[in-house]
Design a protein around this motif. Structure first.
Motif, PDB file in Angstrom:
ATOM      1  N   MET A   1       0.838  -1.198   0.000  1.00 13.68           N
ATOM      2  CA  MET A   1       0.000   0.000   0.000  1.00 13.68           C
ATOM      3  C   MET A   1       0.874   1.250   0.000  1.00 13.68           C
ATOM      4  O   MET A   1       1.754   1.392   0.838  1.00 13.68           O
ATOM      5  CB  MET A   1      -0.912   0.012   1.249  1.00 13.68           C
ATOM      6  CG  MET A   1      -1.792   1.256   1.354  1.00 13.68           C
ATOM      7  SD  MET A   1      -2.675   1.358   2.934  1.00 13.68           S
ATOM      8  CE  MET A   1      -3.749  -0.058   2.822  1.00 13.68           C
ATOM      9  N   GLN A   2       0.641   2.140  -0.936  1.00  9.99           N
ATOM     10  CA  GLN A   2       1.337   3.419  -0.960  1.00  9.99           C
ATOM     11  C   GLN A   2       0.527   4.446  -0.174  1.00  9.99           C
ATOM     12  O   GLN A   2      -0.683   4.544  -0.335  1.00  9.99           O
ATOM     13  CB  GLN A   2       1.538   3.909  -2.397  1.00  9.99           C
ATOM     14  CG  GLN A   2       2.516   3.075  -3.207  1.00  9.99           C
ATOM     15  CD  GLN A   2       2.755   3.674  -4.577  1.00  9.99           C
ATOM     16  OE1 GLN A   2       1.861   4.254  -5.182  1.00  9.99           O
ATOM     17  NE2 GLN A   2       3.969   3.523  -5.073  1.00  9.99           N
ATOM     18  N   VAL A  28      -8.160   6.006  -1.441  1.00 14.57           N
ATOM     19  CA  VAL A  28      -8.827   5.931  -0.142  1.00 14.57           C
ATOM     20  C   VAL A  28      -8.282   7.099   0.672  1.00 14.57           C
ATOM     21  O   VAL A  28      -7.091   7.137   0.987  1.00 14.57           O
ATOM     22  CB  VAL A  28      -8.568   4.601   0.582  1.00 14.57           C
ATOM     23  CG1 VAL A  28      -9.326   4.587   1.908  1.00 14.57           C
ATOM     24  CG2 VAL A  28      -8.971   3.420  -0.279  1.00 14.57           C
ATOM     25  N   VAL A  29      -9.128   8.036   0.976  1.00 14.97           N
ATOM     26  CA  VAL A  29      -8.723   9.225   1.720  1.00 14.97           C
ATOM     27  C   VAL A  29      -9.042   9.028   3.199  1.00 14.97           C
ATOM     28  O   VAL A  29     -10.169   8.684   3.552  1.00 14.97           O
ATOM     29  CB  VAL A  29      -9.445  10.481   1.196  1.00 14.97           C
ATOM     30  CG1 VAL A  29      -9.091  11.705   2.041  1.00 14.97           C
ATOM     31  CG2 VAL A  29      -9.086  10.718  -0.262  1.00 14.97           C
ATOM     32  N   ALA A  68     -13.642   8.217  -4.975  1.00 16.02           N
ATOM     33  CA  ALA A  68     -12.691   7.738  -3.968  1.00 16.02           C
ATOM     34  C   ALA A  68     -13.436   7.325  -2.707  1.00 16.02           C
ATOM     35  O   ALA A  68     -14.527   7.833  -2.416  1.00 16.02           O
ATOM     36  CB  ALA A  68     -11.683   8.839  -3.640  1.00 16.02           C
ATOM     37  N   ARG A  69     -12.845   6.412  -1.957  1.00 15.50           N
ATOM     38  CA  ARG A  69     -13.411   6.035  -0.650  1.00 15.50           C
ATOM     39  C   ARG A  69     -12.923   7.037   0.397  1.00 15.50           C
ATOM     40  O   ARG A  69     -11.877   7.681   0.237  1.00 15.50           O
ATOM     41  CB  ARG A  69     -12.971   4.628  -0.250  1.00 15.50           C
ATOM     42  CG  ARG A  69     -13.621   3.521  -1.062  1.00 15.50           C
ATOM     43  CD  ARG A  69     -13.068   2.168  -0.655  1.00 15.50           C
ATOM     44  NE  ARG A  69     -13.310   1.887   0.757  1.00 15.50           N
ATOM     45  CZ  ARG A  69     -12.504   1.162   1.534  1.00 15.50           C
ATOM     46  NH1 ARG A  69     -11.385   0.654   1.032  1.00 15.50           N
ATOM     47  NH2 ARG A  69     -12.792   0.948   2.797  1.00 15.50           N
ATOM     48  N   LEU A  70     -13.676   7.151   1.483  1.00 12.69           N
ATOM     49  CA  LEU A  70     -13.316   8.098   2.537  1.00 12.69           C
ATOM     50  C   LEU A  70     -13.458   7.463   3.911  1.00 12.69           C
ATOM     51  O   LEU A  70     -14.481   6.848   4.230  1.00 12.69           O
ATOM     52  CB  LEU A  70     -14.216   9.338   2.471  1.00 12.69           C
ATOM     53  CG  LEU A  70     -14.084  10.348   3.621  1.00 12.69           C
ATOM     54  CD1 LEU A  70     -12.665  10.911   3.702  1.00 12.69           C
ATOM     55  CD2 LEU A  70     -15.101  11.470   3.464  1.00 12.69           C
ATOM     56  N   VAL A  71     -12.419   7.636   4.717  1.00  9.80           N
ATOM     57  CA  VAL A  71     -12.450   7.290   6.138  1.00  9.80           C
ATOM     58  C   VAL A  71     -12.262   8.606   6.887  1.00  9.80           C
ATOM     59  O   VAL A  71     -11.229   9.258   6.773  1.00  9.80           O
ATOM     60  CB  VAL A  71     -11.315   6.310   6.504  1.00  9.80           C
ATOM     61  CG1 VAL A  71     -11.326   6.047   8.016  1.00  9.80           C
ATOM     62  CG2 VAL A  71     -11.463   5.004   5.730  1.00  9.80           C
ATOM     63  N   HIS A  72     -13.283   9.009   7.619  1.00  9.39           N
ATOM     64  CA  HIS A  72     -13.284  10.296   8.304  1.00  9.39           C
ATOM     65  C   HIS A  72     -13.182  10.069   9.812  1.00  9.39           C
ATOM     66  O   HIS A  72     -14.001   9.359  10.397  1.00  9.39           O
ATOM     67  CB  HIS A  72     -14.568  11.068   7.983  1.00  9.39           C
ATOM     68  CG  HIS A  72     -14.708  12.351   8.735  1.00  9.39           C
ATOM     69  ND1 HIS A  72     -13.959  13.469   8.447  1.00  9.39           N
ATOM     70  CD2 HIS A  72     -15.501  12.693   9.781  1.00  9.39           C
ATOM     71  CE1 HIS A  72     -14.293  14.449   9.276  1.00  9.39           C
ATOM     72  NE2 HIS A  72     -15.223  14.002  10.095  1.00  9.39           N
ATOM     73  N   LEU A 168      -5.640   2.065   8.636  1.00  9.29           N
ATOM     74  CA  LEU A 168      -5.102   1.501   7.403  1.00  9.29           C
ATOM     75  C   LEU A 168      -5.727   0.143   7.095  1.00  9.29           C
ATOM     76  O   LEU A 168      -5.965  -0.192   5.930  1.00  9.29           O
ATOM     77  CB  LEU A 168      -3.586   1.381   7.498  1.00  9.29           C
ATOM     78  CG  LEU A 168      -2.818   2.705   7.464  1.00  9.29           C
ATOM     79  CD1 LEU A 168      -1.326   2.456   7.673  1.00  9.29           C
ATOM     80  CD2 LEU A 168      -3.051   3.445   6.156  1.00  9.29           C
ATOM     81  N   ASP A 169      -6.020  -0.634   8.136  1.00  9.95           N
ATOM     82  CA  ASP A 169      -6.715  -1.911   7.922  1.00  9.95           C
ATOM     83  C   ASP A 169      -8.081  -1.668   7.283  1.00  9.95           C
ATOM     84  O   ASP A 169      -8.486  -2.378   6.353  1.00  9.95           O
ATOM     85  CB  ASP A 169      -6.896  -2.652   9.250  1.00  9.95           C
ATOM     86  CG  ASP A 169      -5.604  -3.283   9.755  1.00  9.95           C
ATOM     87  OD1 ASP A 169      -4.641  -3.380   8.971  1.00  9.95           O
ATOM     88  OD2 ASP A 169      -5.570  -3.664  10.947  1.00  9.95           O
ATOM     89  N   LEU A 170      -8.782  -0.670   7.786  1.00  8.21           N
ATOM     90  CA  LEU A 170     -10.094  -0.340   7.225  1.00  8.21           C
ATOM     91  C   LEU A 170      -9.949   0.156   5.789  1.00  8.21           C
ATOM     92  O   LEU A 170     -10.720  -0.234   4.901  1.00  8.21           O
ATOM     93  CB  LEU A 170     -10.775   0.723   8.093  1.00  8.21           C
ATOM     94  CG  LEU A 170     -12.098   1.293   7.563  1.00  8.21           C
ATOM     95  CD1 LEU A 170     -13.142   0.193   7.376  1.00  8.21           C
ATOM     96  CD2 LEU A 170     -12.629   2.368   8.513  1.00  8.21           C
ATOM     97  N   ALA A 171      -8.969   1.003   5.565  1.00  7.66           N
ATOM     98  CA  ALA A 171      -8.753   1.539   4.218  1.00  7.66           C
ATOM     99  C   ALA A 171      -8.466   0.436   3.209  1.00  7.66           C
ATOM    100  O   ALA A 171      -8.839   0.533   2.030  1.00  7.66           O
ATOM    101  CB  ALA A 171      -7.607   2.541   4.238  1.00  7.66           C
ATOM    102  N   ALA A 172      -7.811  -0.625   3.665  1.00  8.62           N
ATOM    103  CA  ALA A 172      -7.425  -1.710   2.767  1.00  8.62           C
ATOM    104  C   ALA A 172      -8.538  -2.727   2.535  1.00  8.62           C
ATOM    105  O   ALA A 172      -8.427  -3.589   1.654  1.00  8.62           O
ATOM    106  CB  ALA A 172      -6.195  -2.432   3.318  1.00  8.62           C
ATOM    107  N   ASP A 173      -9.620  -2.634   3.295  1.00  8.76           N
ATOM    108  CA  ASP A 173     -10.696  -3.619   3.221  1.00  8.76           C
ATOM    109  C   ASP A 173     -11.936  -2.993   2.585  1.00  8.76           C
ATOM    110  O   ASP A 173     -12.745  -2.353   3.251  1.00  8.76           O
ATOM    111  CB  ASP A 173     -11.027  -4.141   4.621  1.00  8.76           C
ATOM    112  CG  ASP A 173     -11.937  -5.356   4.599  1.00  8.76           C
ATOM    113  OD1 ASP A 173     -12.596  -5.590   3.557  1.00  8.76           O
ATOM    114  OD2 ASP A 173     -12.004  -6.076   5.614  1.00  8.76           O
ATOM    115  N   ALA A 174     -12.083  -3.180   1.292  1.00  7.10           N
ATOM    116  CA  ALA A 174     -13.204  -2.584   0.560  1.00  7.10           C
ATOM    117  C   ALA A 174     -14.524  -3.297   0.818  1.00  7.10           C
ATOM    118  O   ALA A 174     -15.570  -2.836   0.352  1.00  7.10           O
ATOM    119  CB  ALA A 174     -12.895  -2.580  -0.936  1.00  7.10           C
TER     120      ALA A 174
END
Length: 258
Positions: A1-2, A28-29, A68-72, A168-174
């Motif tokens: 993951m970058q 993924v933001v 894009a996906r978003l994690v806020h 980051l775990d959440l960001a990587a799990d679509a």
């Protein structure tokens, strides 16, 4: 993951045009930006709202346009802080401070602009460096014989390194579709207990930390008496819970003390 990190000096999220120019399709933001000066917000609501509400909405709209996906990232301060059991994600919100109200407004704005976004509430975040609570206790241990710390506020101390890993775990799990989640290190403590654990962790006598009440430290913004967040939403989503807070603290102290 970058991973690409953008500081507030590089991107002003209150500028919707600037945000839209940065977000790209497929990203993924993770929006960690916030006005977090809880006391200052009481007399500067416009500044807090600009970042916590308008800024959050700008990021969500940019993600929606770009695909894009978003994690806020949000906060325990959206709750009243008077519970007696850990807050679930669907517990009624009733923020008692400007900071809490603007963060709650930000949550609503994010889901209005991008219903698929993940709002992740956390609490009592520290790294042990800079001016956070753990860093302050480390400094006071060197400067004072004794330290008075409130023992009537209970929460979930959360090591920033562990929080980042969870995000980051959440960001990587679509596959995760839950709109709101809670993420903290497990367990609970008072500020007094956390301070004593810091002293003990740096090899100092924890008895040098003395308990006191919140009434002895009146602040412009009232602090929650109880703001422990339940991890049930996180675990139900199939994500790994964070370790106990004492283990996270031990790693934080090892990291900052070398």
């Amino acid at each position: 993951m970058q991973v690409r990190g953008v500081t507030s000096g590089e991107l002003d999220i209150t500028d919707g045009t600037a945000v839209a120019q940065v977000v790209e399709p497929g990203w993924v933001v993770v929006n960690c930006a916030a006005y977090t000066a809880v006391d200052a917000a009481e007399s500067d609501e416009d500044a807090a709202a600009a970042v916590n509400e308008l800024g959050a909405a700008n990021v969500a709209r940019a993600c929606a346009r770009a695909g894009a996906r978003l994690v806020h990232v949000s906060t325990d301060y959206v709750f009243a802080g008077d519970a007696t059991a850990p807050y679930e994600v669907d517990a009624p919100t009733a923020p008692a401070t400007v900071y809490g109200r603007t963060k709650r407004s930000g949550e609503i704005a994010v889901h209005r602009a991008l219903p698929s976004a993940h709002v992740v509430r956390t609490a009592w975040v520290y790294s042990g460096a800079g001016s956070d609570f753990v860093a302050t206790m480390r400094r006071l241990e060197r400067e004072r014989d004794t330290v008075d710390v409130v023992d009537d506020q209970i929460g979930s101390p959360t090591y920033a390194g562990d929080l980042a890993g969870g995000l980051l775990d959440l960001a990587a799990d679509a596959t995760v579709t839950v709109p709101t989640l809670h993420l903290t290190n497990s367990g609970q403590a008072s500020w007094f207990e956390l301070a004593r654990a810091v002293f003990e962790g740096v090899g100092a006598d924890p008895e040098r930390v003395r308990p006191c009440s919140s009434a002895q430290f009146v602040r412009p913004a009232p602090r929650p008496a109880y703001s422990v967040l339940s991890s049930r939403s996180w675990e139900t989503a199939g994500l790994s819970p964070l370790r106990p807070w004492r283990e996270g603290l031990a790693e934080a102290l090892r990291t900052v003390t070398g």
